[in-house]
Design a protein around this motif. Structure first.
Motif, PDB file in Angstrom:
ATOM      1  N   TYR A   1       0.831  -1.203   0.000  1.00  0.00           N
ATOM      2  CA  TYR A   1       0.000   0.000   0.000  1.00  0.00           C
ATOM      3  C   TYR A   1       0.866   1.254   0.000  1.00  0.00           C
ATOM      4  O   TYR A   1       0.549   2.247  -0.673  1.00  0.00           O
ATOM      5  CB  TYR A   1      -0.925   0.009   1.217  1.00  0.00           C
ATOM      6  N   TYR A   2       1.968   1.204   0.745  1.00  0.00           N
ATOM      7  CA  TYR A   2       2.817   2.386   0.901  1.00  0.00           C
ATOM      8  C   TYR A   2       3.874   2.505  -0.196  1.00  0.00           C
ATOM      9  O   TYR A   2       4.621   3.484  -0.221  1.00  0.00           O
ATOM     10  CB  TYR A   2       3.496   2.355   2.268  1.00  0.00           C
ATOM     11  N   ALA A   3       3.931   1.520  -1.097  1.00  0.00           N
ATOM     12  CA  ALA A   3       4.954   1.549  -2.153  1.00  0.00           C
ATOM     13  C   ALA A   3       4.664   2.615  -3.196  1.00  0.00           C
ATOM     14  O   ALA A   3       5.572   3.076  -3.896  1.00  0.00           O
ATOM     15  CB  ALA A   3       5.056   0.179  -2.819  1.00  0.00           C
ATOM     16  N   GLN A   4       3.394   3.006  -3.328  1.00  0.00           N
ATOM     17  CA  GLN A   4       2.997   4.009  -4.309  1.00  0.00           C
ATOM     18  C   GLN A   4       2.180   5.096  -3.624  1.00  0.00           C
ATOM     19  O   GLN A   4       1.524   4.844  -2.603  1.00  0.00           O
ATOM     20  CB  GLN A   4       2.152   3.361  -5.417  1.00  0.00           C
ATOM     21  N   PRO A   5       2.194   6.308  -4.174  1.00  0.00           N
ATOM     22  CA  PRO A   5       1.344   7.351  -3.588  1.00  0.00           C
ATOM     23  C   PRO A   5      -0.122   7.002  -3.784  1.00  0.00           C
ATOM     24  O   PRO A   5      -0.475   6.290  -4.733  1.00  0.00           O
ATOM     25  CB  PRO A   5       1.733   8.609  -4.391  1.00  0.00           C
ATOM     26  N   PRO A   6      -0.999   7.456  -2.899  1.00  0.00           N
ATOM     27  CA  PRO A   6      -2.428   7.151  -3.054  1.00  0.00           C
ATOM     28  C   PRO A   6      -2.983   7.737  -4.343  1.00  0.00           C
ATOM     29  O   PRO A   6      -2.564   8.813  -4.782  1.00  0.00           O
ATOM     30  CB  PRO A   6      -3.061   7.792  -1.812  1.00  0.00           C
ATOM     31  N   ARG A   7      -3.904   7.019  -4.933  1.00  0.00           N
ATOM     32  CA  ARG A   7      -4.548   7.445  -6.170  1.00  0.00           C
ATOM     33  C   ARG A   7      -6.063   7.317  -6.020  1.00  0.00           C
ATOM     34  O   ARG A   7      -6.546   6.443  -5.309  1.00  0.00           O
ATOM     35  CB  ARG A   7      -4.076   6.595  -7.359  1.00  0.00           C
ATOM     36  N   PRO A   8      -6.828   8.157  -6.706  1.00  0.00           N
ATOM     37  CA  PRO A   8      -8.291   8.040  -6.639  1.00  0.00           C
ATOM     38  C   PRO A   8      -8.750   6.697  -7.197  1.00  0.00           C
ATOM     39  O   PRO A   8      -8.075   6.096  -8.047  1.00  0.00           O
ATOM     40  CB  PRO A   8      -8.774   9.199  -7.522  1.00  0.00           C
ATOM     41  N   ARG A   9      -9.905   6.241  -6.727  1.00  0.00           N
ATOM     42  CA  ARG A   9     -10.499   5.001  -7.230  1.00  0.00           C
ATOM     43  C   ARG A   9     -11.342   5.253  -8.473  1.00  0.00           C
ATOM     44  O   ARG A   9     -11.665   4.321  -9.191  1.00  0.00           O
ATOM     45  CB  ARG A   9     -11.364   4.361  -6.147  1.00  0.00           C
ATOM     46  N   VAL A  10     -11.741   6.488  -8.705  1.00  0.00           N
ATOM     47  CA  VAL A  10     -12.518   6.801  -9.898  1.00  0.00           C
ATOM     48  C   VAL A  10     -11.567   7.140 -11.029  1.00  0.00           C
ATOM     49  O   VAL A  10     -10.444   7.603 -10.803  1.00  0.00           O
ATOM     50  CB  VAL A  10     -13.497   7.972  -9.653  1.00  0.00           C
ATOM     51  N   SER A  11     -12.024   6.890 -12.250  1.00  0.00           N
ATOM     52  CA  SER A  11     -11.169   7.107 -13.420  1.00  0.00           C
ATOM     53  C   SER A  11     -11.929   7.963 -14.422  1.00  0.00           C
ATOM     54  O   SER A  11     -12.792   7.463 -15.152  1.00  0.00           O
ATOM     55  CB  SER A  11     -10.782   5.765 -14.054  1.00  0.00           C
ATOM     56  N   PRO A  12     -11.642   9.278 -14.476  1.00  0.00           N
ATOM     57  CA  PRO A  12     -12.375  10.141 -15.398  1.00  0.00           C
ATOM     58  C   PRO A  12     -12.032   9.829 -16.848  1.00  0.00           C
ATOM     59  O   PRO A  12     -10.878   9.559 -17.186  1.00  0.00           O
ATOM     60  CB  PRO A  12     -11.899  11.551 -15.014  1.00  0.00           C
ATOM     61  N   VAL A  13     -13.018   9.837 -17.702  1.00  0.00           N
ATOM     62  CA  VAL A  13     -12.798   9.587 -19.123  1.00  0.00           C
ATOM     63  C   VAL A  13     -13.145  10.844 -19.898  1.00  0.00           C
ATOM     64  O   VAL A  13     -13.852  11.728 -19.422  1.00  0.00           O
ATOM     65  CB  VAL A  13     -13.640   8.395 -19.625  1.00  0.00           C
ATOM     66  N   SER A  14     -12.653  10.909 -21.119  1.00  0.00           N
ATOM     67  CA  SER A  14     -12.889  12.079 -21.963  1.00  0.00           C
ATOM     68  C   SER A  14     -14.360  12.155 -22.363  1.00  0.00           C
ATOM     69  O   SER A  14     -15.106  11.172 -22.280  1.00  0.00           O
ATOM     70  CB  SER A  14     -12.014  12.001 -23.210  1.00  0.00           C
ATOM     71  N   GLU A  15     -14.771  13.311 -22.837  1.00  0.00           N
ATOM     72  CA  GLU A  15     -16.152  13.496 -23.266  1.00  0.00           C
ATOM     73  C   GLU A  15     -16.501  12.563 -24.413  1.00  0.00           C
ATOM     74  O   GLU A  15     -17.608  12.030 -24.482  1.00  0.00           O
ATOM     75  CB  GLU A  15     -16.387  14.958 -23.666  1.00  0.00           C
ATOM     76  N   ARG A  16     -15.546  12.350 -25.318  1.00  0.00           N
ATOM     77  CA  ARG A  16     -15.875  11.499 -26.472  1.00  0.00           C
ATOM     78  C   ARG A  16     -16.003  10.032 -26.066  1.00  0.00           C
ATOM     79  O   ARG A  16     -16.832   9.312 -26.614  1.00  0.00           O
ATOM     80  CB  ARG A  16     -14.847  11.668 -27.590  1.00  0.00           C
ATOM     81  N   LEU A  17     -15.187   9.580 -25.092  1.00  0.00           N
ATOM     82  CA  LEU A  17     -15.349   8.211 -24.618  1.00  0.00           C
ATOM     83  C   LEU A  17     -16.656   8.059 -23.853  1.00  0.00           C
ATOM     84  O   LEU A  17     -17.338   7.040 -23.972  1.00  0.00           O
ATOM     85  CB  LEU A  17     -14.172   7.801 -23.745  1.00  0.00           C
ATOM     86  N   ALA A  18     -17.012   9.071 -23.061  1.00  0.00           N
ATOM     87  CA  ALA A  18     -18.278   9.030 -22.341  1.00  0.00           C
ATOM     88  C   ALA A  18     -19.451   8.988 -23.311  1.00  0.00           C
ATOM     89  O   ALA A  18     -20.417   8.236 -23.123  1.00  0.00           O
ATOM     90  CB  ALA A  18     -18.391  10.234 -21.420  1.00  0.00           C
ATOM     91  N   ALA A  19     -19.367   9.773 -24.399  1.00  0.00           N
ATOM     92  CA  ALA A  19     -20.409   9.763 -25.409  1.00  0.00           C
ATOM     93  C   ALA A  19     -20.491   8.416 -26.111  1.00  0.00           C
ATOM     94  O   ALA A  19     -21.559   7.906 -26.419  1.00  0.00           O
ATOM     95  CB  ALA A  19     -20.158  10.878 -26.429  1.00  0.00           C
ATOM     96  N   PHE A  20     -19.326   7.800 -26.347  1.00  0.00           N
ATOM     97  CA  PHE A  20     -19.284   6.480 -26.982  1.00  0.00           C
ATOM     98  C   PHE A  20     -20.000   5.454 -26.118  1.00  0.00           C
ATOM     99  O   PHE A  20     -20.789   4.637 -26.604  1.00  0.00           O
ATOM    100  CB  PHE A  20     -17.834   6.067 -27.213  1.00  0.00           C
ATOM    101  N   VAL A  21     -19.744   5.472 -24.804  1.00  0.00           N
ATOM    102  CA  VAL A  21     -20.385   4.522 -23.895  1.00  0.00           C
ATOM    103  C   VAL A  21     -21.897   4.745 -23.889  1.00  0.00           C
ATOM    104  O   VAL A  21     -22.682   3.794 -23.905  1.00  0.00           O
ATOM    105  CB  VAL A  21     -19.816   4.654 -22.485  1.00  0.00           C
ATOM    106  N   THR A  22     -22.333   6.005 -23.885  1.00  0.00           N
ATOM    107  CA  THR A  22     -23.761   6.318 -23.864  1.00  0.00           C
ATOM    108  C   THR A  22     -24.475   5.784 -25.098  1.00  0.00           C
ATOM    109  O   THR A  22     -25.622   5.342 -25.032  1.00  0.00           O
ATOM    110  CB  THR A  22     -23.961   7.850 -23.763  1.00  0.00           C
ATOM    111  N   GLN A  23     -23.776   5.796 -26.232  1.00  0.00           N
ATOM    112  CA  GLN A  23     -24.371   5.354 -27.487  1.00  0.00           C
ATOM    113  C   GLN A  23     -24.465   3.843 -27.613  1.00  0.00           C
ATOM    114  O   GLN A  23     -25.180   3.323 -28.475  1.00  0.00           O
ATOM    115  CB  GLN A  23     -23.563   5.913 -28.672  1.00  0.00           C
ATOM    116  N   GLN A  24     -23.714   3.115 -26.752  1.00  0.00           N
ATOM    117  CA  GLN A  24     -23.680   1.652 -26.884  1.00  0.00           C
ATOM    118  C   GLN A  24     -24.974   1.009 -26.357  1.00  0.00           C
ATOM    119  O   GLN A  24     -25.601   1.507 -25.467  1.00  0.00           O
ATOM    120  CB  GLN A  24     -22.474   1.092 -26.155  1.00  0.00           C
TER     121      GLN A  24
END
Length: 377
Positions: free
Chosen positions: A354-377
């Motif tokens: 756990y301490y080997a790396q700095p903490p990172r968020p659990r959420v992963s933001p995606v670009s608007e175009r990838l978000a739009a792609f997912v919505t269209q699927q």
């Protein structure tokens, strides 16, 4: 711009590194790696084999914790410092898919569909390799740094403009599986922390606290309810059928079969699910329960299981540090242990990963175009 001589030297070093990796002493480790990630050598085509071998050389940690490239550098102390730094920098590989922006002399300008950063890419085999990568097309590739530019590492797979959905699907999968690839972009990292804070606020608004405990057979419904609540908060309208497929998390069977499951949305570690939390919580409240097998086993597991972040133990201990001291003394047979003095040192000892790396968020933001792609699927 990187000089041609540096690019040529980088190509020479890569060739020497590949030859170094094919020594008999790496045979067993390589076979195990290929079996694990490629379903065995016999079933690999040449391109897939080259990609996996590049991963093995640059990123796979061998017994002892070092990569092949690190062992190569250690075995060649005569290398100039600049070349040693470049080789060690290759452990940080940038993976596609990328969209081709334009040609720039001998280089190709591409933008990552994952981190949305732009890369100037060269090939030590010459610019002719880019002849099938017109503007607007896509490519699957691995890049390593040479100075302020990037060099292809391993094979290049071009995709046509019409293959956009394939490229987007690959990018979305990478963004979700390996958030570190997204966080290469510092703006994305900042956005992820912001989104995680907002998501945690919704969790607390919905459940009333950032730590809640439910019977295992209820936890999936409770979690689905939370995700439906989140979508209603974000979209401004309810969804009568609940969250659509792919939005809510499906918990594994061993989780829903547990007697109790804790849902914790920590400010730093994000949301987590912890089976049989009730046993451990009770043990920290009443250390005498450690005389009983289930309470002792589950508490020991929480201490040593890498999937349980230090904050879980810390939260339990901070409720009553005197009792936490007794728990650790009895579990680990350390009569002089004191949680106030030794607690953080213990957590670093039992959870070094756990301490080997700095903490990172659990959420992963995606670009608007990838978000739009997912919505269209």
């Amino acid at each position: 711009m990187v000089e041609a001589a540096i690019l040529d030297r980088a190509g020479e070093l890569k060739g020497e590194l590949v030859a170094f990796s094919q020594q008999p002493r790496y045979d067993r480790a390589a076979s195990e790696f290929l079996d694990r990630y490629g379903n065995g050598i016999e079933e690999l085509d040449e391109q897939r084999w080259m990609v996996l071998w590049d991963c093995f050389i640059l990123e796979h940690k061998l017994t002892g914790g070092r990569t092949v490239v690190e062992q190569f550098v250690a075995a060649h102390p005569q290398l100039p410092e600049s070349e040693r730094e470049m080789l060690l920098g290759w452990r940080d590989v940038v993976q596609g898919p990328f969209e081709v922006i334009r040609r720039d002399g001998p280089a190709l300008i591409v933008q990552s569909l994952v981190d949305e950063l732009t890369y100037r890419v060269r090939s030590n085999m010459g610019p002719a390799i880019f002849r099938h990568t017109p503007r607007g097309s896509f490519l699957i590739a691995r890049l390593v740094a040479i100075g302020d530019e990037w060099m292809l590492s391993g094979p290049l797979t071009p995709l046509r403009k019409s293959d956009r959905n394939i490229a987007y699907r690959l990018a979305m999968d990478m963004a979700l599986r390996t958030p570190e690839a997204v966080f290469r972009n510092p703006e994305k990292l900042t956005l992820a922390w912001k989104q995680q804070r907002a998501d945690r606020d919704r969790f607390i608004k919905h459940f009333g606290a950032d730590l809640v405990v439910f019977p295992g057979d209820q936890v999936q419904d409770r979690l689905n309810g939370f995700y439906a609540f989140c979508r209603e908060e974000i979209l401004g309208r309810p969804e009568p059928g609940g969250p659509p497929a792919g939005v809510a998390v499906t918990l594994p069977e061993d989780m829903v079969d547990a007697e109790t499951v804790a849902l914790i949305y920590d400010e730093t570690d994000g949301i987590g699910f912890y089976a049989e939390f009730g046993f451990v919580e009770q043990a920290f409240a009443n250390p005498d329960l450690l005389r009983r097998r289930l309470w002792r086993e589950h508490t020991l597991q929480y201490l040593h299981d890498d999937s349980v972040e230090p904050m879980v133990i810390r939260r339990l201990a901070e409720r009553d540090q005197d009792r936490a001291t007794i728990v650790i003394r009895r579990l680990l047979k350390r009569p002089k242990f004191d949680w106030t003095r030794d607690g953080e040192t213990l957590l670093r000892e039992v959870k070094p990963g756990y301490y080997a790396q700095p903490p990172r968020p659990r959420v992963s933001p995606v670009s608007e175009r990838l978000a739009a792609f997912v919505t269209q699927q």
